[in-house]
Write a protein that holds these residues in place. Structure first.
Motif, mmCIF file in Angstrom:
data_model
loop_
_atom_site.group_PDB
_atom_site.id
_atom_site.type_symbol
_atom_site.label_atom_id
_atom_site.label_comp_id
_atom_site.label_asym_id
_atom_site.label_seq_id
_atom_site.Cartn_x
_atom_site.Cartn_y
_atom_site.Cartn_z
ATOM 1 N N HIS A 8 0.676 -0.781 -0.132
ATOM 2 C CA HIS A 8 -0.157 -0.221 -0.382
ATOM 3 C C HIS A 8 0.656 1.303 0.302
ATOM 4 O O HIS A 8 0.114 2.106 -0.510
ATOM 5 N N TRP A 9 2.162 0.956 0.979
ATOM 6 C CA TRP A 9 2.849 2.239 0.808
ATOM 7 C C TRP A 9 3.115 2.568 -1.014
ATOM 8 O O TRP A 9 3.993 4.147 -0.964
ATOM 9 N N VAL A 10 4.008 1.590 -1.020
ATOM 10 C CA VAL A 10 4.611 1.676 -2.299
ATOM 11 C C VAL A 10 3.866 2.078 -3.225
ATOM 12 O O VAL A 10 4.206 3.447 -4.328
ATOM 13 N N TYR A 11 2.611 1.863 -3.428
ATOM 14 C CA TYR A 11 1.171 2.005 -4.679
ATOM 15 C C TYR A 11 1.124 3.216 -3.910
ATOM 16 O O TYR A 11 0.839 4.207 -5.033
ATOM 17 N N LYS A 12 1.231 3.759 -3.154
ATOM 18 C CA LYS A 12 0.534 5.840 -2.581
ATOM 19 C C LYS A 12 1.491 6.462 -3.230
ATOM 20 O O LYS A 12 1.474 7.658 -3.406
ATOM 21 N N TRP A 13 3.346 6.018 -2.992
ATOM 22 C CA TRP A 13 4.400 6.575 -3.934
ATOM 23 C C TRP A 13 3.933 6.579 -5.094
ATOM 24 O O TRP A 13 5.141 8.396 -5.442
ATOM 25 N N ILE A 14 3.693 5.831 -5.576
ATOM 26 C CA ILE A 14 3.782 5.630 -7.192
ATOM 27 C C ILE A 14 2.513 6.730 -7.839
ATOM 28 O O ILE A 14 3.108 7.241 -8.639
ATOM 29 N N ASN A 15 1.107 6.873 -6.909
ATOM 30 C CA ASN A 15 0.223 7.784 -6.921
ATOM 31 C C ASN A 15 0.267 8.647 -6.151
ATOM 32 O O ASN A 15 -0.825 7.961 -5.377
ATOM 33 N N PRO A 16 0.546 8.996 -6.508
ATOM 34 C CA PRO A 16 0.590 10.488 -5.163
ATOM 35 C C PRO A 16 -0.752 10.991 -5.769
ATOM 36 O O PRO A 16 -1.748 11.035 -6.200
ATOM 37 N N VAL A 17 -1.722 11.503 -4.404
ATOM 38 C CA VAL A 17 -2.716 12.614 -4.874
ATOM 39 C C VAL A 17 -2.626 13.700 -4.859
ATOM 40 O O VAL A 17 -2.035 14.371 -4.871
ATOM 41 N N CYS A 18 -3.893 13.735 -6.252
ATOM 42 C CA CYS A 18 -3.052 15.092 -6.965
ATOM 43 C C CYS A 18 -4.234 15.904 -7.359
ATOM 44 O O CYS A 18 -3.936 16.815 -7.586
ATOM 45 N N ASN A 19 -5.663 15.332 -7.213
ATOM 46 C CA ASN A 19 -6.619 16.077 -7.456
ATOM 47 C C ASN A 19 -6.656 16.909 -9.347
ATOM 48 O O ASN A 19 -7.272 17.875 -9.130
ATOM 49 N N GLY A 20 -6.149 15.707 -9.985
ATOM 50 C CA GLY A 20 -6.463 16.250 -11.392
ATOM 51 C C GLY A 20 -5.231 17.699 -11.156
ATOM 52 O O GLY A 20 -5.567 17.954 -13.006
ATOM 53 N N VAL A 21 -4.582 17.832 -10.319
ATOM 54 C CA VAL A 21 -3.539 19.250 -11.207
ATOM 55 C C VAL A 21 -2.434 18.772 -11.486
ATOM 56 O O VAL A 21 -1.736 19.581 -12.302
ATOM 57 N N LEU A 22 -1.662 17.653 -10.898
ATOM 58 C CA LEU A 22 -0.521 17.540 -11.501
ATOM 59 C C LEU A 22 -0.608 17.128 -12.818
ATOM 60 O O LEU A 22 -1.003 16.479 -13.578
ATOM 61 N N PRO A 23 0.293 17.298 -14.007
ATOM 62 C CA PRO A 23 0.407 16.351 -14.832
ATOM 63 C C PRO A 23 1.460 15.153 -15.170
ATOM 64 O O PRO A 23 1.570 14.507 -13.667
ATOM 65 N N PRO A 24 0.895 14.299 -16.547
ATOM 66 C CA PRO A 24 1.156 13.365 -15.980
ATOM 67 C C PRO A 24 2.647 12.761 -15.724
ATOM 68 O O PRO A 24 3.674 13.618 -16.004
ATOM 69 N N GLY A 25 3.157 11.254 -14.886
ATOM 70 C CA GLY A 25 4.559 11.606 -15.113
ATOM 71 C C GLY A 25 4.917 10.140 -14.394
ATOM 72 O O GLY A 25 3.826 9.454 -13.755
ATOM 73 N N SER A 26 6.152 9.722 -13.598
ATOM 74 C CA SER A 26 6.272 8.072 -13.089
ATOM 75 C C SER A 26 7.301 8.880 -11.590
ATOM 76 O O SER A 26 8.110 10.276 -11.591
ATOM 77 N N MET A 27 6.701 8.656 -11.036
ATOM 78 C CA MET A 27 7.254 9.191 -9.191
ATOM 79 C C MET A 27 8.521 7.612 -8.712
ATOM 80 O O MET A 27 9.360 8.123 -7.868
ATOM 81 N N GLY A 28 8.402 6.741 -9.390
ATOM 82 C CA GLY A 28 9.898 5.555 -9.474
ATOM 83 C C GLY A 28 9.433 4.987 -8.026
ATOM 84 O O GLY A 28 8.162 5.012 -7.675
ATOM 85 N N PHE A 29 10.719 4.763 -8.087
ATOM 86 C CA PHE A 29 10.983 3.792 -5.988
ATOM 87 C C PHE A 29 10.512 4.498 -5.539
ATOM 88 O O PHE A 29 11.128 6.071 -5.291
ATOM 89 N N PRO A 30 10.209 4.608 -4.524
ATOM 90 C CA PRO A 30 9.888 5.007 -3.135
ATOM 91 C C PRO A 30 11.835 4.961 -2.503
ATOM 92 O O PRO A 30 12.295 4.483 -2.968
ATOM 93 N N ILE A 31 11.633 6.276 -1.567
ATOM 94 C CA ILE A 31 12.866 7.413 -1.977
ATOM 95 C C ILE A 31 13.926 7.747 -2.547
ATOM 96 O O ILE A 31 13.837 8.550 -2.754
ATOM 97 N N ILE A 32 14.327 6.340 -3.282
ATOM 98 C CA ILE A 32 15.305 7.018 -4.636
ATOM 99 C C ILE A 32 14.469 7.637 -5.718
ATOM 100 O O ILE A 32 15.230 8.510 -6.734
ATOM 101 N N GLY A 33 13.643 7.249 -5.927
ATOM 102 C CA GLY A 33 13.010 7.992 -7.220
ATOM 103 C C GLY A 33 13.069 7.483 -8.273
ATOM 104 O O GLY A 33 13.756 6.214 -8.788
#
Length: 115
Positions: free
Chosen positions: A27-52
């Motif tokens: 769940h933590w990894v999923y939340k890191w990769i898909n942060p809550v943005c409410n439609g404001v953030l552009p597309p992209g990937s957050m990569g791995f947790p911490i190192i991104g």
């Protein structure tokens, strides 16, 4: 034919505990990769947790004009994309119009007025 499966209570509790910890980590990894943005953030990937995506960002580029990191993300997402570098979420803009308004790589918390 009757098979009995005797699992001691301690092993059952330990198995349940391990399952809960693994579930929390997923769940933590999923939340890191898909942060809550409410439609404001552009597309992209957050990569791995911490190192991104820091390791991809630091790789040597075969091009002298635009690093491969930017080329790949511009092609996959758009000239404005989100990522995580050095443990910090960020929005990177390669678009001149957006750069005129923002002037830098922005942390995710300050993107609301950008678009």
């Amino acid at each position: 034919m009757h098979l009995e499966m005797d699992i001691p209570v301690a092993q059952y509790v330990a198995l349940c505990g391990v399952t809960l910890v693994i579930g929390w980590l997923v769940h933590w990894v999923y939340k890191w990769i898909n942060p809550v943005c409410n439609g404001v953030l552009p597309p992209g990937s957050m990569g791995f947790p911490i190192i991104g995506e820091t390791l991809d960002f630091l790789k040597a580029s075969s091009s002298l004009d635009i690093p491969d990191f930017y080329k790949q993300r511009m092609k996959r997402y758009s000239p404005v994309f989100k990522t995580s570098l050095l443990g910090q979420p960020a929005v990177i803009s390669t678009d001149a119009e957006v750069q005129g308004r923002s002037q830098k790589i922005l942390p995710l918390g300050s993107v609301i007025d950008l678009l």
